[in-house]
Design a protein around this motif. Sequence first.
Motif, short mmCIF file in Angstrom:
data_model
loop_
_atom_site.label_atom_id
_atom_site.label_comp_id
_atom_site.label_asym_id
_atom_site.label_seq_id
_atom_site.Cartn_x
_atom_site.Cartn_y
_atom_site.Cartn_z
N PRO A 1 0.80 -1.23 0.00
CA PRO A 1 0.00 0.00 0.00
C PRO A 1 0.84 1.29 0.00
CG PRO A 1 -1.00 -1.60 1.45
CD PRO A 1 0.33 -2.18 1.01
N PHE A 2 2.01 1.27 0.61
CA PHE A 2 2.88 2.45 0.53
C PHE A 2 3.29 2.71 -0.91
CE2 PHE A 2 4.94 3.12 5.01
CZ PHE A 2 3.69 3.37 5.55
N PHE A 3 3.59 1.66 -1.66
CA PHE A 3 4.00 1.80 -3.05
C PHE A 3 2.81 2.19 -3.93
CE2 PHE A 3 5.40 0.39 -7.25
CZ PHE A 3 6.68 0.89 -7.29
N VAL A 4 1.69 1.50 -3.73
CA VAL A 4 0.48 1.75 -4.52
C VAL A 4 0.03 3.20 -4.39
CG1 VAL A 4 -2.00 1.18 -4.66
CG2 VAL A 4 -0.31 -0.65 -4.43
N ASN A 5 0.17 3.77 -3.19
CA ASN A 5 -0.30 5.13 -2.93
C ASN A 5 0.77 6.20 -3.12
OD1 ASN A 5 -3.21 4.91 -1.94
ND2 ASN A 5 -2.19 3.27 -0.82
N GLY A 6 1.88 5.84 -3.79
CA GLY A 6 2.90 6.83 -4.14
C GLY A 6 3.71 7.35 -2.98
N LEU A 7 3.81 6.58 -1.90
CA LEU A 7 4.54 7.03 -0.73
C LEU A 7 6.01 6.62 -0.76
CD1 LEU A 7 1.76 6.15 1.85
CD2 LEU A 7 2.20 8.34 0.72
N VAL A 8 6.36 5.74 -1.69
CA VAL A 8 7.75 5.33 -1.89
C VAL A 8 8.24 6.08 -3.12
CG1 VAL A 8 9.30 3.40 -2.35
CG2 VAL A 8 7.31 3.07 -0.87
N GLY A 9 9.14 7.02 -2.89
CA GLY A 9 9.67 7.81 -4.00
C GLY A 9 10.68 7.04 -4.83
N ARG A 10 11.41 6.14 -4.15
CA ARG A 10 12.40 5.30 -4.83
C ARG A 10 12.54 4.01 -4.05
NH1 ARG A 10 18.23 7.34 -4.41
NH2 ARG A 10 19.01 5.36 -3.69
N ARG A 11 12.73 2.93 -4.78
CA ARG A 11 12.92 1.62 -4.16
C ARG A 11 14.13 0.97 -4.80
NH1 ARG A 11 8.17 -2.25 -5.30
NH2 ARG A 11 9.28 -2.54 -7.25
N ASP A 12 15.10 0.61 -3.98
CA ASP A 12 16.29 -0.09 -4.45
C ASP A 12 16.20 -1.54 -4.00
OD1 ASP A 12 17.30 2.27 -5.49
OD2 ASP A 12 18.61 2.65 -3.78
N VAL A 13 16.39 -2.47 -4.94
CA VAL A 13 16.37 -3.90 -4.64
C VAL A 13 17.74 -4.45 -5.02
CG1 VAL A 13 15.27 -6.12 -5.13
CG2 VAL A 13 13.89 -4.01 -5.13
N SER A 14 18.42 -5.04 -4.04
CA SER A 14 19.76 -5.57 -4.28
C SER A 14 19.86 -6.99 -3.75
CB SER A 14 20.82 -4.73 -3.55
OG SER A 14 20.78 -3.39 -3.98
N VAL A 15 20.53 -7.85 -4.51
CA VAL A 15 20.85 -9.17 -3.99
C VAL A 15 21.89 -8.97 -2.90
CG1 VAL A 15 21.87 -11.41 -4.53
CG2 VAL A 15 20.37 -10.30 -6.19
#
Length: 98
Positions: free
Chosen positions: A71-85
Amino acid sequence: MPTFAVTYYYADNSEQRRNQHRPDHVAFLHGLHDEGILYMSGAMATEPPRALLVLEADDQSALEARLDQDPFFVNGLVGRRDVSVWSVFFDPREQHQR
């Protein structure tokens, strides 16, 4: 199974809206934890505000698609998301196995 470190950088001026959507966000995270995908997560005491999630998944693309449902992502509350192994060396879940 690969481990991923995911960092959420919250959108500017989103604190009030995060508080509004936090119950749904926490329920989403509980679901990931119950499924064995989310190992740990929490806010970081940093500026700009952000959070760290540690997850396990077979496939990074599938994991990212799953996180798109937060829901944070869906509602535009995450400005950037980094995914790293994350190549974990010490892991309390695997004591004495290395």
